[in-house]
Design an enzyme around this catalytic site. Structure first.
Site, short mmCIF file in Angstrom:
data_model
loop_
_atom_site.label_atom_id
_atom_site.label_comp_id
_atom_site.label_asym_id
_atom_site.label_seq_id
_atom_site.Cartn_x
_atom_site.Cartn_y
_atom_site.Cartn_z
CG ASP A 11 -1.99 1.07 1.30
OD1 ASP A 11 -2.13 1.62 0.26
OD2 ASP A 11 -2.65 1.35 2.24
CG MET A 47 -2.80 -6.08 19.01
SD MET A 47 -4.15 -6.44 18.20
CE MET A 47 -4.33 -5.93 16.66
N GLY A 98 0.78 -5.90 10.18
CA GLY A 98 -0.12 -5.04 10.94
C GLY A 98 -1.44 -5.60 11.20
CG HIS A 143 9.60 23.42 42.16
ND1 HIS A 143 8.41 22.80 42.23
CD2 HIS A 143 9.43 24.57 42.61
CE1 HIS A 143 7.61 23.73 42.87
NE2 HIS A 143 8.48 24.70 42.79
#
EC number: 1.8.1.4
Length: 577
Positions: A122, A417, A233, A547
């Site tokens: 893709d 995941m 994936g 701080h």
């Protein structure tokens, strides 16, 4: 992606090398060779120690020089940033899938001097960059600013006066798309600049150490590799009975395009994905209804954190919910009719209610993208769609045996995941194929939900910790601190939130940390690194924090813990820089 799950195998950590453990099968592994996520300094300096009288600064210089030499060696091995191939193979490493996991593995492989190719069917970046983490954070950045501008009381507390806030839907959608495009281009350019071969097409395993790839309708090319990583994936999971039209019944893939902002939207599932989109939609003016199959909202979170988050993120907003119900049938809007959602009781399966709304978002998690990978060619059978792997991400076949030189990382193996977990797993695999054993401690990997305020966590929830303690025979304690006591949070008028730590009072081991509050996603990493490095509370409580900063919430959390033993774990000696 933002769906958290730990399989039982992910909690098995061992320092014993099996006889078929790949690069280390011929030698015993010493403590310096076995490296965990968040590497101990002893392991980092392995191989460059001088005499016992050497100064710590010289050791640090030695490490830096060694690492730099390795990087340079990897980049110059063949002049284009990609290593010289192992004799007899086209590549040292071929990665199927160019998402965050595959990208991270490829970059680390080049650094190690491996000749590497990555196959992408893709676009580079995978789900995270194109349809997940990246564009969703762009939308959440918008919702955060809208929510603040719309909060008149909040703005007046600063002495600010703001006119009515508005937004341009297309402008918001363009922001998400432009960010995804920019990150995708960055990833592609980084691969190209290092000489990683980007092979376009659908990749699959042909046989041992063989992969084929090609575009639909074109001839396929077969290549060989010493090692192969599957990193394909996941995709949105759509339950049976749900009809997705991409317009009125959508998944997260569609929602990220923000083609519409419905007046009333049902979100099926109240996990990470559902919560984040509820934040976006309510900030942009939508009314939201959650449909959750379990008896409580946010079931994946620590229960105490979930209850507080519900009081802040759900109750005051235009959100209602149904728990303990299944959406058995969802029909898109057609011919002027609204989206129709049929609910049944999750336990009795009796009809419960019917909702008619403008839109429905299916946020029921994600399913592994593992079809068409040629797994049958190496005798591998998926389990609920996931590719079975051991603690080193090595693929396991149907007989329970390891498939030589084949690994699977990320959502496709189902261990955890999350995009950054996939990347960490990829780096772990590259360490192994480079000759160094590496086991990733998944309990040290943080997770975050980018609502306003944010939620983050690492390690065990309180119920999980109590179950573990009962089984193994030790006590646990809980420490908590509040954002209301933090100067920086009060300066921002963002006092909602707590930090919670589950730990062992006998030895100071940190079992889990959960944060709900401003910038929680950034604050969690100190705890994550402590778990990864094995740092005990009695050591980290002496760390100094600036701080006033939000980090002092975590500082106070460590200091408030009561540990019975003051013995330091001493994981590393101080290093002067």
């Amino acid at each position: 992606m933002q769906s958290l799950s730990l399989s039982s195998s992910s909690a098995q950590f061992t320092a014993t090398v099996r006889s078929n453990s790949g690069p280390t099968n011929s030698t015993a592994v010493t403590p310096n060779q076995l490296r965990f996520c968040g590497l101990r300094r002893e392991a980092l300096f392995n191989g460059c120690k001088s005499s016992s009288s050497s100064s710590s600064s010289s050791r640090l210089l030695c490490f830096k020089t060694t690492r730099a030499s390795k990087v340079i060696a990897g980049l110059s091995a063949n002049g284009n940033g990609n290593g010289a191939t192992t004799k007899g193979y086209d590549y040292d490493l071929v990665i199927i899938g160019a998402g965050v996991g595959g990208h991270g593995a490829a970059l680390h492989a080049v650094e190690k001097g491996l000749k590497t190719a990555i196959i992408e069917g893709d676009v580079v970046g995978g789900t995270c960059v194109n349809r997940g983490c990246v564009p969703s954070k762009a939308l959440l950045a918008v919702s955060g600013r809208m929510r603040e501008l719309q909060n008149e009381h909040h703005m007046k507390s600063f002495g600010l006066q703001v006119a009515a806030a508005g937004y341009d839907r297309q402008g918001v959608a363009d922001h998400a798309e432009n960010l995804a495009t920019k990150i995708r281009n960055n990833l592609t350019n980084s691969l190209k600049s290092l000489g990683v071969d980007i092979l376009t097409g659908v990749g699959s395993v042909v046989g041992p150490q063989k992969v084929k790839f090609g575009k639909a309708g074109d001839s396929e090319t077969v290549i060989t590799a010493k090692d192969i990583i599957i990193a394909t994936g996941s995709v949105p999971f759509v339950p049976k009975g749900v009809e997705v039209d991409g317009k009125t019944v959508i998944t997260s893939d569609h929602a990220l395009k923000l083609e519409t902002v419905p007046e009333w939207i049902v979100i099926v599932g109240s996990g990470y994905i559902g919560l984040e989109f509820s934040d976006v939609y309510t900030a942009l003016g939508s009314e939201v209804t959650f449909v959750e199959a379990l008896d409580q909202l946010m079931p994946g979170f620590d229960p105490e954190i979930g209850k507080l988050a519900q009081r802040v993120l759900i109750n005051p907003r235009k959100i209602d919910y149904h728990t303990g119900v299944f959406a058995t049938k969802i029909t898109p809007a057609k011919e002027g009719n609204p989206v129709r959602i049929e609910l049944i009781d999750a336990k009795t399966k009796e009809p419960k209610d019917t909702l008619e709304v403008d839109a429905a978002l299916i946020a029921t998690g994600r399913a592994p993208f593992t079809q068409g990978l040629g797994l049958e060619n190496v005798n591998v059978e998926t389990q609920r769609g996931f590719i079975p792997v051991d603690e080193r991400m090595r693929v396991i076949d149907s007989k329970g045996e390891l498939v030589p030189h084949l690994y699977c990382i990320g959502d496709a193996n189902g261990k955890m995941m999350l995009a950054h977990a996939a990347s960490a797993q990829g780096i772990s695999v590259v360490e192994q194929v480079s000759g160094k054993d590496h086991v990733l401690n998944h309990l040290s990997i943080p997770a975050a939900c980018f609502t306003h305020p944010e939620i983050s966590m690492v390690g065990l929830t309180e119920p999980q910790a109590r179950e573990k303690a009962e089984k193994e025979g030790f006590e646990i304690s809980i420490a908590k601190t509040s954002f209301k006591a933090n100067t920086k949070a009060l300066a921002e008028n963002e006092g909602d939130g707590i930090a919670k730590m589950i730990y062992r009072p006998d030895n100071g081991e940190i079992l889990g940390v959960h944060i709900f509050g401003m910038h929680a996603a950034d604050l969690i990493h100190e705890a994550s690194n402590a778990i990864a490095l094995g740092t005990r509370i009695q050591d980290i409580k002496y760390a100094v924090h600036a701080h006033p900063t939000l980090s002092e919430v975590i500082d106070e959390l460590f200091k408030s813990a009561k540990v019975k033993s003051d013995v330091s774990s001493a994981v590393a000696e101080p290093v002067a820089v």
